[in-house]
Design an enzyme around this catalytic site. Structure first.
Site, PDB file in Angstrom:
ATOM      1  N   THR A  26      -5.614  -7.862  14.110  1.00  0.00           N
ATOM      2  CA  THR A  26      -6.871  -8.184  13.437  1.00  0.00           C
ATOM      3  C   THR A  26      -7.169  -9.665  13.620  1.00  0.00           C
ATOM      4  OG1 THR A  26      -6.671  -6.418  11.815  1.00  0.00           O
ATOM      5  CG2 THR A  26      -7.999  -8.323  11.180  1.00  0.00           C
ATOM      6  N   HIS A 176      -4.078   4.698  13.081  1.00  0.00           N
ATOM      7  CA  HIS A 176      -3.385   3.719  12.229  1.00  0.00           C
ATOM      8  C   HIS A 176      -2.938   4.448  10.959  1.00  0.00           C
ATOM      9  CE1 HIS A 176      -1.975   0.148  10.511  1.00  0.00           C
ATOM     10  NE2 HIS A 176      -3.013  -0.656  10.676  1.00  0.00           N
ATOM     11  N   ASN A 179       1.247   0.479   7.376  1.00  0.00           N
ATOM     12  CA  ASN A 179       0.888  -0.762   6.682  1.00  0.00           C
ATOM     13  C   ASN A 179       0.078  -0.577   5.406  1.00  0.00           C
ATOM     14  OD1 ASN A 179       2.095  -1.664   8.987  1.00  0.00           O
ATOM     15  ND2 ASN A 179       0.342  -2.801   9.776  1.00  0.00           N
ATOM     16  N   TYR A 181      -2.390   1.540   4.657  1.00  0.00           N
ATOM     17  CA  TYR A 181      -3.788   1.954   4.725  1.00  0.00           C
ATOM     18  C   TYR A 181      -3.917   3.448   4.426  1.00  0.00           C
ATOM     19  CZ  TYR A 181      -4.265  -2.769   6.495  1.00  0.00           C
ATOM     20  OH  TYR A 181      -4.217  -4.142   6.606  1.00  0.00           O
ATOM     21  N   ASN A 236       0.930  -4.473   1.807  1.00  0.00           N
ATOM     22  CA  ASN A 236      -0.236  -3.987   1.058  1.00  0.00           C
ATOM     23  C   ASN A 236       0.158  -3.143  -0.142  1.00  0.00           C
ATOM     24  OD1 ASN A 236      -2.382  -5.218   2.533  1.00  0.00           O
ATOM     25  ND2 ASN A 236      -2.042  -3.742   4.187  1.00  0.00           N
TER      26      ASN A 236
END
Length: 363
Positions: A26, A176, A179, A181, A236
Site C-alpha cells: 500500500t 487478500h 492481516n 481484513y 489490525n
C-alpha cells in the site's frame, strides 16, 4: 552456478522468469477523489517489472471496502482504465502482474465511507487498530455486523472485481485473506462471533472464504488465482483462539480449487522474528500447490528456502520499494538502496519512482 531463487518457476498458469516476487504494498498514491491509478503508478510498477511476479497493492473491490485514503479501487470504469495503463506498462517491460483484491471490513473510518456510514464486519467488534485518513493516522470506527442477506452482495463484488481485473489486463488475481481484513475477520473466532451460517464452528467461519473463491474462479481461471493468509499475525487487532486448527482448515479448503499459489505471511507482520515460522512449515504441508513465503526474508534466507524446497518463491516488500531492480541486485549480491520510510505512504514521485537502478549507481 545460478541459485534456484533466480531460475524460472510456474505457479498455476503463471510462468515466471524468477522466484523473486514483489509483495503487495500500500502506497496511498491513487488519484482522488475516485481512487484511480495514474501514469505515475504505471511508471512505478513498470520500473519493477523484472520481478518474477508483481502482486499489486491492495485494491478495494467496492467503495465500502476502502480503509485508507488514496488507495486504488477496481470497481469503476475509470479505475479499470487506470489499471490498464499499469498492466500495459508492466507487460511492455516484460513483466507479469496480478491484482490483489481487498475489502478491509472493519478496518476503516467513517470519513472514508460513503455518507459517513459505519464500516462493516462479521460482528460489531471494533478493530484495535489505526487507519490512515485525510488528517493522518486515526483509530478505526465502530463497525456494524453484516446482515446475513448482505453477504451475497459482497461475494458478487469480489466476482465483479475479478472480471474487472481481467478486463484491465492483469495476469491473475490474489485474494487478500490476511492481516485482519474482511476475509480474515470471518475466518477467526476473535472477530467472528456470529450465530448464523457464517459463524460459530470453523466450517461455518470458512463459508465466506469458500463463497468468495467460488465467485473468483467463476470470473477468472482458478490457476490464475492466489490466496494470501497471515495465520500468526495479530495485525489490525485480529486474533484466534487456535490458529493452527483454524488455518489448517482454511488451507485445506483451498485445495479443491486448483489455485495458482498460496502466499503466506510467516509469523508476525512487519517483524523479522522467526516466531511462527516452524508452525507455518507445518501448515504449508496442508496445501497441495505452489507456495510463496513472505516476511523478513533477506537474500540468503530466500536462497536457502527455495533451495531446500521449503518455498517455491519469495515475496519481498519494502526492499522492492527502494530497489526497482531487486532481482538483479540480489543475484549479483549488490548493495541495496536505503529505504526512505517517510515517503512510504502518500506523496508523489519522491520516494516512489525516483529510487536509482544499479547501473545508475555504478555510473
Amino acid at each position: 552456478m545460478t541459485e534456484k531463487l533466480f531460475t524460472p518457476v510456474t505457479l498455476g498458469a503463471l510462468k515466471l522468469p524468477n522466484r523473486v516476487l514483489m509483495a503487495p504494498l500500500t502506497r496511498n498514491r491513487a488519484m482522488p477523489p475516485q481512487d484511480v491509478p495514474s501514469e505515475m503508478n504505471a511508471r512505478y510498477y513498470e520500473q519493477r517489472a523484472s520481478a518474477g511476479l508483481i502482486i499489486s497493492e491492495g485494491t478495494q473491490i467496492s467503495p465500502e471496502g476502502k480503509g485508507y485514503i488514496d488507495t486504488p479501487g477496481i470497481y469503476s470504469a475509470e479505475q479499470v482504465a487506470g489499471w490498464r495503463k499499469v498492466t500495459d506498462a508492466v507487460h511492455e517491460a516484460g513483466g507479469r502482474i496480478v491484482a490483489q483484491l481487498w475489502h478491509v471490513g472493519r478496518v476503516s473510518h467513517i470519513s472514508l465511507q460513503q455518507d459517513r456510514q459505519q464500516p462493516v464486519g462479521p460482528s460489531a467488534i471494533r478493530a484495535e487498530a489505526k487507519t490512515f485518513i485525510a488528517g493522518g493516522f486515526a483509530e478505526t470506527s465502530e463497525p456494524r455486523a453484516l446482515k446475513t442477506d448482505e453477504i451475497a452482495r459482497i461475494v458478487e463484488d469480489y466476482g465483479r472485481a475479478a472480471r474487472n481485473a481481467k478486463e484491465a489486463g492483469f495476469d491473475g488475481v490474489e485474494l487478500h485473506a490476511a492481516n485482519g481484513y474482511l476475509v480474515d475477520q470471518f475466518i477467526r473466532d476473535g472477530s467472528n462471533q456470529r450465530e448464523d451460517d457464517y459463524g460459530g464452528p470453523l466450517e461455518n467461519r470458512l463459508r465466506f472464504l469458500r463463497e468468495v473463491l467460488d465467485a473468483l474462479v467463476a470470473s477468472i481461471d482458478a490457476d490464475r488465482v492466489g490466496v494470501r493468509f497471515a495465520p500468526f499475525s495479530t495485525g489490525n487487532g485480529i486474533s484466534d483462539s487456535d490458529p493452527m486448527t483454524t488455518f489448517s482448515g482454511a488451507i485445506e479448503a483451498l485445495n479443491p480449487y486448483g489455485l495458482a499459489y498460496l502466499h503466506m505471511v510467516e509469523g508476525q507482520i512487519r517483524s523479522t522474528e522467526a516466531a511462527g515460522r516452524a508452525e507455518v512449515a507445518e501448515l504449508r504441508k496442508h496445501f497441495k500447490g505452489a507456495y510463496v513465503g513472505n516476511n523478513g526474508y533477506d537474500r540468503q534466507m530466500a536462497i536457502d528456502a527455495v533451495a531446500s524446497g521449503a518455498v517455491d518463491a519469495v515475496a519481498f516488500g519494502r526492499d522492492f520499494i527502494a530497489n526497482p531492480d531487486l532481482p538483479k541486485r540480489l543475484e549479483l549480491n549488490a548493495p541495496l538502496n536505503e529505504q526512505d520510510r517517510d515517503t512510504f505512504y502518500g506523496g508523489q514521485d519522491h520516494g516512489y519512482t525516483d529510487y536509482p537502478f544499479l547501473n545508475a549507481v555504478s555510473a
